[in-house]
Design an enzyme around this catalytic site. Structure first.
Site, mmCIF file in Angstrom:
data_model
loop_
_atom_site.group_PDB
_atom_site.id
_atom_site.type_symbol
_atom_site.label_atom_id
_atom_site.label_comp_id
_atom_site.label_asym_id
_atom_site.label_seq_id
_atom_site.Cartn_x
_atom_site.Cartn_y
_atom_site.Cartn_z
ATOM 1 N N LYS A 1 7.797 -21.559 32.725
ATOM 2 C CA LYS A 1 6.927 -22.198 31.335
ATOM 3 C C LYS A 1 6.856 -21.071 30.095
ATOM 4 O O LYS A 1 6.978 -21.460 29.204
ATOM 5 C CB LYS A 1 5.590 -22.141 31.953
ATOM 6 C CG LYS A 1 4.674 -23.036 30.835
ATOM 7 C CD LYS A 1 3.392 -23.886 31.291
ATOM 8 C CE LYS A 1 3.081 -23.059 32.642
ATOM 9 N NZ LYS A 1 1.790 -22.120 32.295
ATOM 10 N N CYS B 1 10.128 6.895 32.172
ATOM 11 C CA CYS B 1 8.856 7.288 32.498
ATOM 12 C C CYS B 1 8.671 8.045 33.826
ATOM 13 O O CYS B 1 8.941 9.129 33.752
ATOM 14 C CB CYS B 1 7.886 5.904 32.617
ATOM 15 S SG CYS B 1 5.839 6.222 32.198
ATOM 16 N N HIS C 1 8.855 3.408 27.421
ATOM 17 C CA HIS C 1 9.539 2.277 27.837
ATOM 18 C C HIS C 1 10.588 1.663 27.071
ATOM 19 O O HIS C 1 10.088 0.741 26.404
ATOM 20 C CB HIS C 1 8.635 1.307 28.401
ATOM 21 C CG HIS C 1 7.840 1.990 29.821
ATOM 22 N ND1 HIS C 1 8.389 1.833 30.946
ATOM 23 C CD2 HIS C 1 6.767 2.683 30.042
ATOM 24 C CE1 HIS C 1 7.520 2.525 32.009
ATOM 25 N NE2 HIS C 1 6.886 2.953 31.278
ATOM 26 N N GLU D 1 12.754 -0.368 27.278
ATOM 27 C CA GLU D 1 13.323 -1.654 27.652
ATOM 28 C C GLU D 1 12.287 -2.809 27.279
ATOM 29 O O GLU D 1 12.773 -3.804 26.943
ATOM 30 C CB GLU D 1 13.073 -1.890 29.295
ATOM 31 C CG GLU D 1 11.713 -1.782 30.080
ATOM 32 C CD GLU D 1 11.116 -0.300 30.329
ATOM 33 O OE1 GLU D 1 11.814 0.559 29.766
ATOM 34 O OE2 GLU D 1 10.238 -0.310 31.103
HETATM 35 N N1 GLN Z 1 2.853 7.258 37.153
HETATM 36 C C1 GLN Z 1 3.197 7.979 35.861
HETATM 37 C C2 GLN Z 1 1.973 7.913 34.830
HETATM 38 O O1 GLN Z 1 1.115 7.469 35.025
HETATM 39 C C3 GLN Z 1 4.202 7.061 35.210
HETATM 40 C C4 GLN Z 1 4.050 5.871 34.973
HETATM 41 C C5 GLN Z 1 5.161 4.877 34.375
HETATM 42 O O2 GLN Z 1 6.151 5.069 34.947
HETATM 43 N N2 GLN Z 1 4.789 3.862 33.734
HETATM 44 O O3 GLN Z 1 2.164 9.038 34.155
#
Ligand code: GLN
Length: 542
Positions: free
Chosen positions: A17, A380, A514, A516
């Site tokens: 959806k 990250c 991030h 992405e």
């Molecule tokens: N666990 C890590 C933090 O809290 C990385 C978090 C993540 O990869 N989004 O900083």
């Protein structure tokens, strides 16, 4: 005022959806309309931030720092319109706002009820922040008939009445299953689903029928007859070879034309779908293939890394290659030799993650990539793993680790309790609430002139989205630089490392954010474009 399109689902979940809504948004946009998409989620979590990716797939983060449903990722990727906090709401948030208002005396004297108080709060949310739009598309999570979805269905039913003729349209997505043994398509589940919808006062204007086989006109007429709508508004949505073909395919079966007719619009300009066709063409006719290993933890549920796999595909589109992904659970490296899994790959990516499980395996994957000069991309938690590996193996800091798991001798990754956003200091406490306490949303970063990332972005100032609690500990930055790993992106105040790279490596970049989340098929993200280009290079060398 913006016209409202409500998209509901029936028969079963997982019919796509979100994708259907996103593609319809793109299609209206291709006709020159200004659109925005919104999602109403019936579950009781205030936001999906506290849900396990195993349960709910990826948590999609917006520029303004909201943790939202992954469908907002589809919306952004298809329309290019950046989602906002105001584009996703859950029952949990609606109820907590109603209860907060009740406690403050906002309903003084009255009995607070689902109708009208909860439904009013939902309607307020739907109608907020939509100035200047031609169409607002509102997707209702779940399927019709779910108990928890009822207030949302009731609210959109009311909106249809409140806003008057020609202002709203209801699209209902159903399944027309093919029964192998009988060799037939079955319309009954669709009939039942629409019956359910009409029982709560909603007559769909368009049925979008997911099917694996062409839907004969007879069946369309039959569904139309039972469901009270013309056959041409019973629209088949066949399974497709690539999701990027959806806007084009929907147009071909008349979805947008019929939808506009519901609003009384007969003379809209035809959509310009040339950019989508170009993307499909590239996806269908790649000039080569690269293999990328994604080494992480939530590997069984591909939706946990939805934006990531999309962004890698976009990197492939930009380089005219197919990107084959090997999803590897990092725990296997703790038992077996990493090399046996990674020998054949052209690039290694360690994505975001949380907690201890599988971390030593991820660190093993980083080591392999660094030593064997395989393009490496850490995102990250992946950056954290790369820093730990470099600290241990390059700088010789035995016992280097992150304070996310225990008390390492060298806390190269640690909890920052304060940081600056704009002119404000934001803070978090180690023992604070878990929900919404991360560094979230878009933050700017300054890139080091002459660095690899500055070349990749073609800019020195960037903005990317974050979702994490822990940061690279700057006390170790000098030592790491001496041993080959440098900070090449900083927060503007110079306190938080945002990007680390190893200059003496074909492609080794770790980012705290991030990227992405911001990649789009029509606009692949530079880091993914460059990473896949490096993988192409590597594949040609062997
Ligand atoms: N666990 C890590 C933090 O809290 C990385 C978090 C993540 O990869 N989004 O900083």
């Amino acid at each position: 005022m913006a016209r409202l399109i409500f998209i509901t689902g029936g028969v079963v979940s997982s019919l796509g959806k979100g994708l259907a809504s996103a593609a319809l948004g793109a299609l209206l946009q291709a006709r020159g309309y200004k659109v925005r998409l919104r999602k109403l989620d019936p579950y009781l979590n205030v936001d999906p931030g506290t849900m396990s990716p195993f349960q709910h797939g990826e948590v999609y983060v917006t520029d303004d720092g909201a943790e939202t449903d992954l469908d907002l990722g589809h919306y952004e990727r298809f329309t290019g319109v950046s989602a906002r906090k105001s584009d996703n709401v859950t029952s949990g948030r609606i109820y907590s706002q109603v209860i907060e208002k009740e406690r403050k005396g906002g309903y003084l004297g009255r009995t607070v009820q689902v109708i009208p108080h909860v439904t009013d709060m939902i309607k307020e949310f739907v109608l907020a922040d939509i100035d200047g739009l031609d169409f607002l598309l509102v997707e209702i999570g779940g399927t019709v008939g779910d108990i928890e979805g009822l207030p949302f269905f009731e609210a959109i039913r009311q909106l249809h009445n409140d806003l008057g003729r020609g202002q709203t349209a209801f699209i209902h997505l159903t399944l027309v299953p093919y029964i192998e043994a009988a060799g037939e398509l079955k319309t009954k589940p669709t009939q039942h689903s629409v019956k359910e919808l009409r029982a709560i006062g909603i007559q769909p204007d368009i049925l979008l029928c997911r099917t694996s086989h062409p839907l004969p006109d007879d069946d369309r007429r039959k569904i139309g007859l039972f469901c009270n709508l013309p056959a041409e508004r019973v629209i088949p949505a066949m399974d497709l070879d690539t999701i990027y073909r959806v806007p084009e395919a929907y147009h071909a079966v008349g979805l947008d034309t019929e939808l506009l007719r519901v609003f009384g619009i007969d003379n809209a300009p035809p959509p310009d779908l040339s950019r989508w066709k170009a993307v499909v063409n590239k996806v269908k006719n790649p000039e080569g293939e690269v293999r990328i290993a994604v080494v992480g933890k939530y590997m069984q549920v591909k939706d946990s890394y939805k934006s990531l796999s999309e962004a890698l595909t976009h990197g492939g589109i930009a380089n005219n290659v197919k990107v084959h992904l090997d999803w590897i659970d990092s725990e296997v490296f703790e038992r077996d030799d990493a090399a046996s899994f990674l020998e054949e790959v052209d690039g290694i990516l360690v994505p975001g993650g949380f907690g201890e499980r599988g971390t030593e395996g991820k660190i093993g994957a980083v080591k392999f990539a660094r030593e064997r000069k395989v393009p490496f991309f850490g995102i990250c938690y992946g950056l954290h793993m790369a820093v730990i590996e470099a600290a241990r193996d390059l700088a010789g800091l035995d016992g280097a680790g992150t304070t996310e798991i225990g008390h390492p001798r060298h806390p190269v990754i640690g909890l920052m309790t304060e940081w600056v956003k704009g002119n404000q200091v934001e803070s978090r406490a180690a023992n604070g609430d878990m929900g919404g306490t991360m560094r979230l949303g878009a933050y700017p970063a300054n890139l080091t002139p002459g660095s690899k990332v500055a070349e990749v972005y073609g800019a020195l100032e960037i903005s990317e989205r974050h979702r994490h609690r822990y940061e690279v500990n700057t006390n170790y930055a000098k030592d790491l630089a001496k041993h080959g790993m440098e900070v090449s992106g900083w927060s503007p105040d110079g306190r938080l490392p945002e990007i680390m790279e190893i200059p003496d490596h074909p492609w080794f970049i770790g980012v705290q954010f991030h990227p992405e989340l911001k990649s789009r098929p029509l606009e692949p993200h530079p880091l993914f474009t460059s990473f896949i280009a490096a993988a192409v290079q590597k594949s040609r060398l062997v």
